[in-house]
Design an enzyme around this catalytic site. Structure first.
Site, PDB file in Angstrom:
ATOM      1  N   SER A 254     -21.651  49.199  -3.196  1.00 52.65           N
ATOM      2  CA  SER A 254     -20.696  48.139  -3.496  1.00 52.65           C
ATOM      3  C   SER A 254     -19.962  47.657  -2.242  1.00 52.65           C
ATOM      4  CB  SER A 254     -19.747  48.619  -4.581  1.00 52.65           C
ATOM      5  OG  SER A 254     -19.273  47.504  -5.280  1.00 52.65           O
ATOM      6  N   LYS A 258     -21.778  46.652   1.291  1.00 50.74           N
ATOM      7  CA  LYS A 258     -21.559  45.564   2.254  1.00 50.74           C
ATOM      8  C   LYS A 258     -21.450  46.196   3.646  1.00 50.74           C
ATOM      9  CE  LYS A 258     -18.329  43.648  -1.251  1.00 50.74           C
ATOM     10  NZ  LYS A 258     -19.185  43.172  -2.301  1.00 50.74           N
ATOM     11  N   TRP A 347     -22.658  40.760 -11.475  1.00 49.45           N
ATOM     12  CA  TRP A 347     -21.575  40.478 -10.518  1.00 49.45           C
ATOM     13  C   TRP A 347     -22.081  40.656  -9.076  1.00 49.45           C
ATOM     14  CZ3 TRP A 347     -17.268  37.943 -10.897  1.00 49.45           C
ATOM     15  CH2 TRP A 347     -16.177  38.193 -10.072  1.00 49.45           C
ATOM     16  N   HIS A 397     -22.983  49.083 -12.873  1.00 48.99           N
ATOM     17  CA  HIS A 397     -22.500  49.220 -11.507  1.00 48.99           C
ATOM     18  C   HIS A 397     -22.106  50.676 -11.232  1.00 48.99           C
ATOM     19  CE1 HIS A 397     -20.850  47.492  -7.844  1.00 48.99           C
ATOM     20  NE2 HIS A 397     -19.743  48.205  -8.011  1.00 48.99           N
TER      21      HIS A 397
END
Ligand code: GTR
Length: 416
Positions: A254, A258, A347, A397
């Protein structure tokens, strides 16, 4: 351990609103002045440095401590070592890593290595709430830095981690499963480098100047600090005799996915890059066609500290961004990158991430891989282990032992 002294030269780049509008992903092989790159040499000498500059200036902020030549000297101290940990399959230890500047915070690397199989390839990456959440081993240190309130065992009102959290998130970094596959794994609490909250001169951000007005719009942002922290963990790992320095894979989930992608792009010592469900600001495109996915406007509003001021300025007009996230993947070329996702996590933009891989492929082709990526997104549960790899599973997620199965399977191809 002595690390590089590169001096970055901030170029004269226009403010975000003065950049030309480009509706599709900008061509990864076209320089800003329009010159088309056709060789590996020109890619490495011209376009790749240009992209690294653009990502620092407009998105993540400057790579830390390179604007002045600062030496980052790392020293380490072993806090504990248990050679019969993880059901006897591995050795578990924790290493305190400190820097030449004594006021900088330390990081604490939790390292598991497979007994009898060293030097081993190693996964490395930051974790969300402290090493102690990943194992119930009682020697593992409890963080003293600020931790988010919603993590297990965090004292109400004080943001302090406690022993009540031990082992409560062991499935996110399944240490035993990883060493049983023959890999080492090293992780640290991201908040030791930079706590995940805005506007506080703490963690490594405390090493930046304090401004009377607004900070510079390209000031190092939190995702860049975390990536920098990964590099400091790598500084240690490449000197450790139980780790194979040539076979390191960076992993993160997540916001830390990144981070993993940025860390891989900015450090060639990392051989394989695995951003897990990294989404917007990671491997998810800023020019998104997926209406369920997080947008640049939304992420820079909800998490203003993750990216630099310039990125916030793009707001709802992402067509002005002079790159898209395919270019960050392309900077990793020719090193393998695996993007992993989950069906219910729209998302994080799973389909947009596959588009990003496809658009990064031209850079990989310069290195002679004629088919670096699959023709279409692989079906659920099936790993595409091309150099630009992809995996999507059912579910939500999270980072799970099943995800780690995909990570180690990918590593079996590219790190064995
Ligand atoms: C969300 C954020 C995502 C992702 C996620 C996480 O709230 O919108 O970009 O980073 O947090 O880190 O779990």
């Amino acid at each position: 351990i002595l690390v590089m002294t590169v001096v970055a030269t901030p170029a004269a780049l226009p403010p975000p609103d003065k950049l030309p509008s480009v509706a599709e992903f900008p061509d990864v092989l076209a320089m800003r002045d329009g010159t088309k790159i056709t060789s590996k040499k020109d890619w490495e000498e011209k376009r790749r440095p240009e992209l690294k500059e653009l990502f620092q200036h407009y998105m993540y902020g400057r790579y830390p401590h390179l604007t002045e030549p600062v030496k980052v000297v790392v020293t380490e101290k072993v806090l504990f070592e248990d050679t019969q940990a993880l059901g006897g399959a591995g050795t578990l230890r924790e290493v305190e890593v400190s820097f030449s500047e004594s006021q900088w915070p330390k990081i604490y690397l939790l390292i598991a290595t497979p007994n009898g199989k060293v030097p081993a390839a190693c996964f490395v990456g930051p974790n969300f709430g402290g090493n102690h959440l990943l194992t119930s081993h009682e020697k593992v240190r409890i963080p003293t830095a600020w931790v988010p309130a919603n993590y297990p065992g965090v004292e109400k009102g004080t943001n302090k981690a406690t022993a009540a959290g031990r082992g409560k998130q062991a499935s996110t970094w399944p240490l035993q499963q990883i060493v049983e596959k023959g890999y080492a794994v090293a992780t640290f609490y991201c908040g030791d480098i930079q706590p995940d909250r805005p506007d506080v001169r703490e963690g490594m951000r405390a090493t930046l100047p304090v401004y009377k007005g607004d900070a510079p719009l390209d000031e190092t942002a939190t995702v860049m600090w975390w990536a920098w922290g990964c590099h400091r963990a790598v500084d240690f790992l490449v000197t450790d005799k139980s780790i194979d320095a040539k076979r390191l894979a960076v992993v993160g989930h997540s916001r830390l996915g990144k981070t993993a992608l940025l860390a891989g792009a900015f450090d060639d010592r990392i051989a394989v890059v695995i951003p897990h469900q990294s989404g917007c600001g990671g491997a998810g495109p800023s020019r998104s066609k997926n209406e369920k996915a997080e947008t640049v406007k939304r992420i820079t509003t909800a998490f203003p500290h993750w990216f630099c001021g310039h990125f916030r300025a793009f707001g709802s007009d992402t067509t002005k961004i002079p790159f898209d996230q395919h270019a960050l993947v392309a900077i990793c070329a020719p090193r393998p990158v695996l993007l992993t996702n989950a069906e219910d996590d729209q998302w994080a933009n799973p389909s947009g991430q596959f588009d990003v891989l496809t658009a990064a492929a031209p850079a990989y082709k310069l290195y002679g891989d004629t088919k670096p990526v699959a023709d279409k997104m692989p079906e659920q549960g099936k790993l595409s282990d091309d150099r630009l790899g992809y995996f999507i599973r059912a579910g939500k997620h999270s980072m799970t032992p099943d995800d780690w199965k995909a990570f180690t399977q990918f590593a079996d191809k590219w790190l064995k």
